[in-house]
Design a protein around this motif. Sequence first.
Motif, short mmCIF file in Angstrom:
data_model
loop_
_atom_site.label_atom_id
_atom_site.label_comp_id
_atom_site.label_asym_id
_atom_site.label_seq_id
_atom_site.Cartn_x
_atom_site.Cartn_y
_atom_site.Cartn_z
N LEU A 73 0.75 -1.16 -0.13
CA LEU A 73 0.08 0.04 0.11
C LEU A 73 1.00 1.32 0.04
CD1 LEU A 73 -3.08 0.94 0.12
CD2 LEU A 73 -2.58 1.31 2.67
N VAL A 74 0.68 2.03 -1.06
CA VAL A 74 1.58 3.19 -1.17
C VAL A 74 0.57 4.38 -1.14
CG1 VAL A 74 3.02 4.55 -2.81
CG2 VAL A 74 3.05 2.00 -2.47
N LYS A 75 0.99 5.41 -0.32
CA LYS A 75 0.36 6.77 -0.19
C LYS A 75 0.94 7.47 -1.45
CE LYS A 75 -0.68 10.63 2.79
NZ LYS A 75 -0.51 11.26 4.13
N ILE A 76 0.09 8.06 -2.41
CA ILE A 76 0.40 8.50 -3.42
C ILE A 76 0.93 10.11 -3.32
CG2 ILE A 76 -0.36 9.20 -5.63
CD1 ILE A 76 -2.61 7.26 -5.83
N LYS A 77 1.99 10.31 -3.74
CA LYS A 77 2.62 11.84 -3.71
C LYS A 77 1.63 12.65 -4.51
CE LYS A 77 6.69 14.34 -4.95
NZ LYS A 77 8.21 14.43 -5.65
N GLU A 78 1.44 14.04 -3.77
CA GLU A 78 0.44 14.83 -4.73
C GLU A 78 0.98 15.25 -6.04
OE1 GLU A 78 -2.43 15.78 -3.35
OE2 GLU A 78 -2.24 14.68 -1.69
N THR A 79 0.19 15.63 -6.67
CA THR A 79 0.41 16.12 -8.22
C THR A 79 0.92 17.70 -8.11
OG1 THR A 79 -1.12 14.54 -9.15
CG2 THR A 79 -0.47 16.31 -10.27
N GLU A 80 1.73 17.83 -9.04
CA GLU A 80 2.33 19.31 -8.89
C GLU A 80 1.07 20.14 -9.61
OE1 GLU A 80 4.73 20.59 -7.80
OE2 GLU A 80 5.82 18.89 -7.11
N GLU A 81 0.84 21.07 -8.68
CA GLU A 81 -0.41 21.97 -9.43
C GLU A 81 0.08 22.94 -9.99
OE1 GLU A 81 -3.16 22.51 -6.30
OE2 GLU A 81 -3.66 20.50 -6.08
N LYS A 82 1.44 23.53 -9.98
CA LYS A 82 1.96 24.51 -10.74
C LYS A 82 3.28 24.40 -11.37
CE LYS A 82 0.20 27.92 -7.21
NZ LYS A 82 0.53 29.09 -6.28
N THR A 83 3.69 25.18 -12.42
CA THR A 83 4.83 25.01 -12.93
C THR A 83 5.90 25.70 -11.91
OG1 THR A 83 4.63 27.12 -14.14
CG2 THR A 83 3.52 24.94 -15.40
N GLU A 84 7.39 25.44 -12.42
CA GLU A 84 8.35 26.02 -11.91
C GLU A 84 8.06 27.57 -11.66
OE1 GLU A 84 11.97 24.79 -13.24
OE2 GLU A 84 11.75 22.52 -12.46
N GLY A 85 7.41 27.87 -12.99
CA GLY A 85 7.26 29.59 -12.88
C GLY A 85 6.06 29.97 -11.94
N GLY A 86 5.33 29.22 -11.43
CA GLY A 86 4.29 29.54 -10.67
C GLY A 86 2.82 29.53 -11.40
N GLU A 101 4.92 7.00 -0.75
CA GLU A 101 5.53 6.36 0.56
C GLU A 101 4.90 5.21 0.62
OE1 GLU A 101 6.01 7.33 5.23
OE2 GLU A 101 5.60 9.08 3.74
N VAL A 102 5.65 4.08 1.02
CA VAL A 102 5.01 2.88 1.41
C VAL A 102 4.50 2.97 2.82
CG1 VAL A 102 5.57 0.58 1.77
CG2 VAL A 102 6.65 1.65 -0.07
N VAL A 103 3.17 2.64 3.11
CA VAL A 103 2.65 2.67 4.30
C VAL A 103 2.19 1.28 4.87
CG1 VAL A 103 1.75 5.09 4.14
CG2 VAL A 103 0.41 3.43 3.30
N ALA A 104 2.10 0.41 4.09
CA ALA A 104 1.79 -0.63 4.64
C ALA A 104 2.29 -2.11 3.41
CB ALA A 104 0.38 -1.06 4.94
N VAL A 105 2.83 -3.30 4.15
CA VAL A 105 3.39 -4.52 3.14
C VAL A 105 2.70 -5.73 3.68
CG1 VAL A 105 5.56 -3.36 2.79
CG2 VAL A 105 5.45 -4.98 4.46
N ASN A 142 -5.07 9.60 -1.14
CA ASN A 142 -5.19 8.74 -2.22
C ASN A 142 -4.18 7.81 -2.03
OD1 ASN A 142 -7.37 9.98 -3.58
ND2 ASN A 142 -6.05 11.26 -4.45
N HIS A 143 -4.37 6.43 -2.05
CA HIS A 143 -3.33 5.63 -2.09
C HIS A 143 -3.36 4.60 -3.25
CE1 HIS A 143 -4.08 6.77 2.08
NE2 HIS A 143 -2.82 6.23 2.50
N LEU A 144 -2.53 3.83 -3.53
CA LEU A 144 -2.21 2.74 -4.43
C LEU A 144 -1.98 1.31 -3.88
CD1 LEU A 144 -2.87 3.00 -7.63
CD2 LEU A 144 -0.07 2.66 -7.62
N LEU A 145 -2.66 0.27 -4.15
CA LEU A 145 -2.64 -0.93 -3.69
C LEU A 145 -2.11 -1.67 -4.83
CD1 LEU A 145 -3.04 -3.00 -1.11
CD2 LEU A 145 -5.09 -3.45 -1.89
N LEU A 146 -0.98 -2.26 -4.85
CA LEU A 146 -0.27 -2.76 -5.88
C LEU A 146 0.70 -3.85 -5.56
CD1 LEU A 146 2.66 -1.26 -5.34
CD2 LEU A 146 1.93 0.52 -7.22
N LYS A 147 0.96 -4.86 -6.69
CA LYS A 147 1.94 -6.00 -6.36
C LYS A 147 3.33 -5.41 -6.13
CE LYS A 147 -0.35 -9.79 -8.39
NZ LYS A 147 -0.39 -11.00 -7.05
N GLU A 148 4.14 -5.85 -5.25
CA GLU A 148 5.50 -5.73 -5.14
C GLU A 148 6.30 -5.58 -6.63
OE1 GLU A 148 9.71 -6.93 -3.19
OE2 GLU A 148 7.90 -7.89 -2.37
#
Length: 256
Positions: A73-86, A101-105, A142-148
């Motif tokens: 179980l992976v906690k999904i990293k938030e999507t970038e909502e802005k470009t580097e220029g803002g 980030e892995v939160v459970a295996v 938001n999390h993702l449940l996937l195979k190793e």
Amino acid sequence: MATSQLTASSVTASARNLASLQGLRLSTVKFSSFGTLKPGALTSRSFKRLVVKAATVVAPKYTSVKPLGDRVLVKIKETEEKTEGGILLPTTAQSKPQGGEVVAVGEGKTIGNTKLESSVKTGAQVIYSKYAGTEVEFNGANHLLLKEDDIVGLLETDDIKDLKPLNDRVFIKVSEAEEKTAGGLLLTEASKEKPSIGTVIAVGPGTLDEEGNLRPLSVSPGNTILYSKYAGNDFKGNDGSNYIALRASDVMAALY
């Protein structure tokens, strides 16, 4: 307020004329506040309150999710909502996250008579295949449940060039596309051939045979290789360089 139940067949005819429904699966669409519907009564204005839910929502009464077998179980990293220029990006322009980030295996898997624990641990920052797993909304995140096996590698920094591949993955720095034809004609970006040659940056520990023994990969860092053109997952480094992570079976030849 009343909610009408719609079947896929009753929506299809009207939905064909609505550009806003292109690409949506009817099974994932919820309709509310339409009242009594008559044939042909749906218009684009009717769909302003259209709700699409892609993730499986875990009810608040459940306090934990325990993966089974070799799932993670992976906690999904938030999507970038802005470009580097803002500049604020619209939802359609935001790239789909491929890390978290892995939160459970799970307890691992068994190959032959060998019991193997998961090679990733809780707290690890990982990169996974783009379309892998099942999205789960849990505790408001938001999390993702996937195979190793769907985890490409570990990433302890913010730069993809530092990726540490897992299992049979090979991490490659892609060679630059040819700028000119053999006859010297300058190629436009659209006409450039997608590169399928690169230099191996890092490799995973290898694959497991039927008895659970580790078999090292046949390529090593520094090798220049030819790989399948449409395999793997593409990434861009902080310096603008292009990288790809793919399975060793997608490497077709070494170049010398």
